[in-house]
Enzyme design. Sequence first.
Site: not given
Ligand code: THU
Length: 157
Positions: A73, A62, A75, A115
């Site tokens: 994110c 992320n 993913e 995602c």
């Molecule tokens: N986040 C992800 O990268 N993947 C997920 O499945 C859920 C959330 C990240 C987004 C943000 O940078 C942090 O986690 C908090 O939400």
Amino acid sequence: MTNREIHITYEEYASIEELNAEDRELAVEAIKAMQGVYAPYSNFHVGAAVRMSDGSIVHGANQENAAFPSGLCAERTAMFAAGALYPDKDMVSIALAGGAFGRLGKEPATPCGACRQVMAQYQAKSGKPMSVIMISADKIWKFEKVDDILPLIFNSI
Ligand code: THU
């Protein structure tokens, strides 16, 4: 009126060691991918790894931004990189691992709705099931296809 039900089944593993060799490798890569996180605002670290049909693995992590919606994110970072790097290959599997301050939580990190929709798109592009593996310190969940985490997928255009 008819009551209808949607059934979802998934596998739970007690540890990464219990996974088959391919999934274990992808899970380890998702944990490694956490090294690429830039999350100065949430401090929530997520790593993702996508396996392509030729066996290549693409990492994502992320990436946050002071203008919050501009971040992305793990993913989607991984899938968009994979899509751009290997436009002619299919995405066969994605694994993700995450937790506050880079420590894996007790429950697996689960992908956000946006995602899941992007996973659904690449699964539809390939025409084959794309499995989703969610990792925590205490357990691993494996879903055989994106439909299992996004029932009634929007894919009508
Ligand atoms: N986040 C992800 O990268 N993947 C997920 O499945 C859920 C959330 C990240 C987004 C943000 O940078 C942090 O986690 C908090 O939400």
